[in-house]
Design an enzyme around this catalytic site. Structure first.
Site, PDB file in Angstrom:
ATOM      1  N   PHE A   1       0.823  -1.222   0.000  1.00  0.00           N
ATOM      2  CA  PHE A   1       0.000   0.000   0.000  1.00  0.00           C
ATOM      3  C   PHE A   1       0.847   1.258   0.000  1.00  0.00           C
ATOM      4  O   PHE A   1       2.048   1.230   0.270  1.00  0.00           O
ATOM      5  CB  PHE A   1      -0.918   0.016   1.229  1.00  0.00           C
ATOM      6  CG  PHE A   1      -0.192   0.055   2.545  1.00  0.00           C
ATOM      7  CD1 PHE A   1       0.323   1.248   3.044  1.00  0.00           C
ATOM      8  CD2 PHE A   1       0.007  -1.100   3.287  1.00  0.00           C
ATOM      9  CE1 PHE A   1       1.015   1.284   4.247  1.00  0.00           C
ATOM     10  CE2 PHE A   1       0.698  -1.073   4.494  1.00  0.00           C
ATOM     11  CZ  PHE A   1       1.199   0.126   4.972  1.00  0.00           C
TER      12      PHE A   1
ATOM     13  N   HIS B   1       7.346  -6.256  12.785  1.00  0.00           N
ATOM     14  CA  HIS B   1       7.261  -5.604  11.471  1.00  0.00           C
ATOM     15  C   HIS B   1       5.879  -5.060  11.150  1.00  0.00           C
ATOM     16  O   HIS B   1       5.705  -4.348  10.171  1.00  0.00           O
ATOM     17  CB  HIS B   1       7.710  -6.553  10.372  1.00  0.00           C
ATOM     18  CG  HIS B   1       6.630  -7.454   9.816  1.00  0.00           C
ATOM     19  ND1 HIS B   1       5.868  -8.265  10.604  1.00  0.00           N
ATOM     20  CD2 HIS B   1       6.215  -7.657   8.545  1.00  0.00           C
ATOM     21  CE1 HIS B   1       5.038  -8.948   9.840  1.00  0.00           C
ATOM     22  NE2 HIS B   1       5.206  -8.598   8.594  1.00  0.00           N
TER      23      HIS B   1
END
Lengths: 137, 477
Positions: free
Chosen positions: B201, B400
């Site tokens: 994204f 992460h």
């Protein structure tokens, strides 16, 4: 079609069935492309020959699906029909009918990054053949 | 599997069977319990059986079921006697995140929010198999693979200082295009400068809260500031490199004389010809990904300039940092008091180097490495900073992202009858997407609460919170 989707937190898998090894490999190919696109609108205009080798049945299944996936990811071809020309535990030869991807006609449902060895299973017996394959998506 | 609590945020998976070291998982009581953790915990144990593993098989609080390694897994292997495994890196080699700041504040962007998100969506190629405007010859592609971000900057996609603000300066050493297959090269020719699909994204956000003003100042962050996050990777090139080497190593590993608990953990000894070939091919994919994110940021910067009718000097779109999530790195770490070369596999984990580390640029050395932790598209993203404790406990690694809790199928089921983009719009977040099931699969409910994940790494001391970002616009593939 003789398959079911398996839920996996990150990705997805397929449970595929076949009456014999031949139909299992054909059904696995169709199941994978059924996840990639709407196969009903494909016509199977072009012909490709696909071969795969493996150390055993599961390895052969993974390598076979890898080769077919590359038709899509590398050559932008979508698979409509698969005919197995010869099959043993260690190698497979096939003739595949494909269409070139046309964004105006073909819907792409899911991206498959890779066919994995994760919990891979290919098993045959009197009751038929079955396979479990997970994909990285 | 026996799980013992070490302290508030750490759990030990006892060494049993063929495990060479124990497992250590960073999680809260609530995260670690429940059936969903059985499979990733088995994978933590499987990784612990691999030759040359040092100290422990680690997992971060965003751990979930992956292939071979769990996602959120970290493992370091001896640089001489250990292994390297494509399954410990994953298909999307150097999938990663970069964060850029702007001179704009939220109230300047809100009136043109829709124009901005629409323009980003129109100008950044996204979606499955997307191809971009950059078409590479094979010889030019090999330059990308060798030079990474520097190639992109030389082509005009960015400025030299971007390289200082990128992990490894956007270029891994020893990248060798000659060990990469023709298939990978073919796939890589058309996909540079494309976002991809799935969880990749672009996110326009606002700095909502600063926790550590000293680090925030060094990183150029202030409350109310508009930011850009790019999340993408090495596209089809990286998937093909992973697939090629997995196929090869499943055969190769049979000659090495040890049993693998899972074929997806196929590996080679790091100093062997095969291990070196994989490392050099993986470095090519890592460099492709860095060049890709550099280009995506540059195109986004041009879009911002056009929409707000300001030049680059006034926009001040500055790269804070670029980190990779899926990688194997040769790094020096102190083990039992001695500095040793190890190969750290981070699969869904981020490097978290502390203040003073030689790998950091001069500007960041006083405070430590910026760490970028994107959450789901409806909640928040966090900026953290690396710590000495991460060097001591996790080979300089941290989480992460949020980590999935729902499968894609389950997410689609849960989204039925709901309008996800309207729900996000009600929260002030505009979304544009290309895949027909992307929005349902990536809905906020599909992910763990990012705040809880970050609270664990902060609480455990393996990274420290600097700031929280709130999304206002998202482009998904």
């Amino acid at each position: 079609m003789s398959y079911e989707l398996i839920d996996h937190t990150a990705d997805f898998g397929l449970h595929v069935k076949g009456n014999d090894a031949n139909s299992l490999f054909v059904n696995a190919a169709h199941a994978m492309f059924d996840q990639i696109t709407d196969t009903l609108v494909l016509k199977g205009i072009k012909t490709e020959h696909v071969r795969a080798k493996g150390d055993d049945w599961p390895d052969l299944m993974i390598n076979w699906l890898r080769e077919l996936l590359y038709l899509w990811t590398g050559k932008s071809l979508l698979v409509k029909v698969v005919v197995i020309d010869s099959l043993s535990k260690y190698q497979l030869s096939s003739t595949v009918k494909v269409d070139c991807f046309d964004p105006n006609h073909h819907v792409i449902k899911d991206e498959i990054k890779g066919v994995t060895y994760h919990q891979v299973l290919v098993r045959g017996g009197k009751g038929g053949w079955k396979s479990k394959i997970f994909f990285d998506v | 599997m026996e799980l013992k609590q070490i302290d508030k945020y750490r759990w030990e998976l006892s060494k049993t069977g063929s495990m060479r070291v124990p497992g250590i998982v960073y999680a809260t009581d609530e995260m670690i319990k429940g059936d969903q953790q059985n499979e990733p915990l088995k994978q933590v144990a499987n990784v612990a059986t691999l030759p040359g593993i040092i100290k422990a098989s680690l997992a971060m609080p965003d751990m979930h079921w992956g292939y071979g390694f769990p996602i959120g897994g970290v493992a370091a292997f001896d640089g001489e006697t250990g292994i390297i495994s494509p399954g410990g890196v994953g298909y999307d080699i150097n999938c990663g995140v970069r964060l850029a700041t702007t001179s704009l504040v939220e109230k300047e962007v809100r009136p043109k929010q829709e124009d901005l998100i629409n323009a980003l969506y129109q100008n950044i190629p996204s979606g499955i198999g997307s191809t971009g405007s950059i078409k590479l010859s094979i010889s030019e592609e090999k330059k990308v693979l060798t030079h990474g971000s520097r190639w992109a900057v030389q082509q005009g996609f960015g400025i030299d200082s971007d390289l200082d603000h990128t992990e490894d300066s956007g270029c891994m050493e020893n990248a060798d295009p000659d060990v990469v297959s023709n298939r990978a090269l073919e796939r890589g020719k058309k996909q540079l400068g494309t976002l991809g699909s799935g969880n990749h994204f672009l996110e326009v956000g606002v700095v909502e809260e600063v926790y550590d003003s000293k680090s925030a100042q060094v990183f150029g962050l202030f409350e109310g500031q508009v930011t850009l996050i790019v999340h993408s990777g090495s596209r089809g090139f990286g998937y093909q490199v992973c697939d090629d080497f997995l196929a090869y190593m499943t055969k190769h590993v049979q000659k090495l004389g040890f049993e693998l608990p899972d074929r997806q953990l196929a590996c080679a000894m790091i100093q062997s010809k095969e291990g070196i070939r994989y490392y050099n091919a993986m470095a090519c994919a890592a460099n492709y990904a860095w060049a890709n994110r550099q280009i995506l940021m540059h195109i986004s910067s041009e879009v911002f300039s056009k929409v707000f009718d300001i030049g680059p000097k006034d926009l001040e779109l500055n790269l804070v940092y670029d980190v990779c999530h899926n990688i194997a790195k040769k790094e020096k770490h102190v083990i039992d008091g001695k500095k040793r070369l190890v190969c750290v596999h981070r699969k869904g984990a981020t490097r978290a180097f502390p203040p003073g580390h030689a790998s950091l640029c001069d500007a960041y050395r006083p405070v430590g490495q910026p760490i970028l932790i994107p959450g789901d598209m409806g909640t928040a993203s966090f900026i953290l900073v690396g710590t000495e404790k991460a060097m001591e406990e996790t080979f300089g690694s941290t989480c992460h992202g949020a980590g999935r809790v729902l499968s894609r199928k389950a997410a689609k089921k849960k989204s039925k009858g709901r309008s996800i983009h309207r729900e996000l719009e009600d929260k002030g977040i505009l979304v544009r997407w290309s895949g027909r099931s992307t929005l349902a699969e990536e809905m906020p409910d599909a992910y763990k609460d990012i705040s809880e994940v970050v609270a664990v790494v902060h609480g455990a001391g393996i990274s420290k919170k600097v700031a929280r970002l709130r999304p206002i616009g998202v482009v998904k593939g």
